[in-house]
Design a protein around this motif. Structure first.
Motif, short mmCIF file in Angstrom:
data_model
loop_
_atom_site.label_atom_id
_atom_site.label_comp_id
_atom_site.label_asym_id
_atom_site.label_seq_id
_atom_site.Cartn_x
_atom_site.Cartn_y
_atom_site.Cartn_z
N GLN A 119 -27.35 -28.32 -23.88
CA GLN A 119 -27.84 -27.29 -23.44
C GLN A 119 -26.50 -26.04 -23.03
O GLN A 119 -25.52 -26.41 -23.09
N THR A 120 -26.90 -24.84 -23.49
CA THR A 120 -25.98 -23.86 -23.11
C THR A 120 -25.43 -23.94 -21.57
O THR A 120 -26.24 -24.51 -20.84
N THR A 121 -24.59 -23.23 -21.37
CA THR A 121 -24.07 -23.17 -19.79
C THR A 121 -24.84 -22.39 -19.00
O THR A 121 -24.96 -22.47 -17.75
N GLN A 122 -26.00 -21.63 -19.53
CA GLN A 122 -27.06 -21.08 -18.96
C GLN A 122 -28.33 -21.78 -18.83
O GLN A 122 -29.22 -21.52 -18.31
N GLY A 123 -28.24 -23.07 -19.31
CA GLY A 123 -29.42 -24.11 -19.22
C GLY A 123 -30.57 -23.99 -20.21
O GLY A 123 -31.45 -24.58 -20.18
N GLU A 124 -30.01 -23.33 -21.33
CA GLU A 124 -31.08 -23.36 -22.51
C GLU A 124 -30.87 -24.47 -23.49
O GLU A 124 -29.78 -24.91 -23.59
N SER A 125 -31.98 -24.88 -23.87
CA SER A 125 -31.81 -26.24 -24.85
C SER A 125 -31.30 -25.69 -25.94
O SER A 125 -31.49 -24.47 -26.39
N LEU A 126 -30.38 -26.60 -26.79
CA LEU A 126 -29.57 -26.24 -27.83
C LEU A 126 -29.83 -27.47 -28.75
O LEU A 126 -29.46 -28.50 -28.61
N SER A 127 -30.16 -26.97 -29.98
CA SER A 127 -30.06 -27.97 -31.23
C SER A 127 -29.21 -27.38 -32.23
O SER A 127 -29.30 -26.32 -32.83
N ILE A 128 -28.46 -28.42 -32.84
CA ILE A 128 -27.53 -27.98 -33.92
C ILE A 128 -28.08 -28.46 -35.33
O ILE A 128 -28.48 -29.44 -35.59
N ILE A 129 -28.57 -27.32 -36.08
CA ILE A 129 -29.29 -27.71 -37.37
C ILE A 129 -28.21 -27.70 -38.53
O ILE A 129 -28.23 -28.66 -39.30
N LEU A 153 -21.44 -23.50 -25.25
CA LEU A 153 -21.67 -24.77 -25.00
C LEU A 153 -20.12 -25.47 -24.64
O LEU A 153 -19.15 -25.19 -25.12
N GLU A 154 -20.23 -26.07 -23.36
CA GLU A 154 -19.01 -26.65 -22.83
C GLU A 154 -19.15 -28.21 -23.21
O GLU A 154 -19.98 -29.07 -22.92
N LEU A 155 -17.98 -28.44 -23.92
CA LEU A 155 -17.84 -29.63 -24.27
C LEU A 155 -16.98 -30.73 -23.22
O LEU A 155 -16.87 -32.08 -23.52
#
Length: 111
Positions: A21-31, A106-108
């Motif tokens: 997820q982004t730091t704003q809570g949106e789902s994130l997929s790495i293509i 994206l916070e790691l």
């Protein structure tokens, strides 16, 4: 922590990629992580990501702390306007394009 280590983690995908997820809570997929850029400009070019329902193509910039975006003067450099994701160890402040639009991060730190 050095920025080069974060480049290594991103390039090889050596972090927990489940339920990103982004730091704003949106789902994130790495293509596609993109191609490492050894010249001036964003760190990775030609990346493809899905953020929420949208597939994005563009660049990825990496910093230890998000505030380094300002320190490195990316906030006034149009070469960074097509950054689609800011990968950071810690988002110590939100970052915006010159248009005023917030750049997803994206916070790691916990990954």
């Amino acid at each position: 922590m050095q920025e080069n280590f974060l480049h290594y983690l991103w390039r090889l995908g050596r972090f927990d990629q489940k339920n990103l997820q982004t730091t704003q809570g949106e789902s994130l997929s790495i293509i596609q992580i993109g191609e490492h850029n050894s010249d001036a400009g964003p760190d990775f070019t030609n990346a493809r990501l899905q953020i929420g329902e949208t597939i994005w193509a563009g660049n990825v910039e990496i910093h230890v702390n998000a505030s380094e975006w300002i320190k490195h003067k990316h906030d006034s450099d149009k070469a960074y306007n097509n950054v689609i994701l800011h990968v950071v160890l810690e988002e110590d402040q939100p970052i915006f394009r010159t248009s005023g639009e917030r750049i997803p991060a994206l916070e790691l730190r916990k990954r």
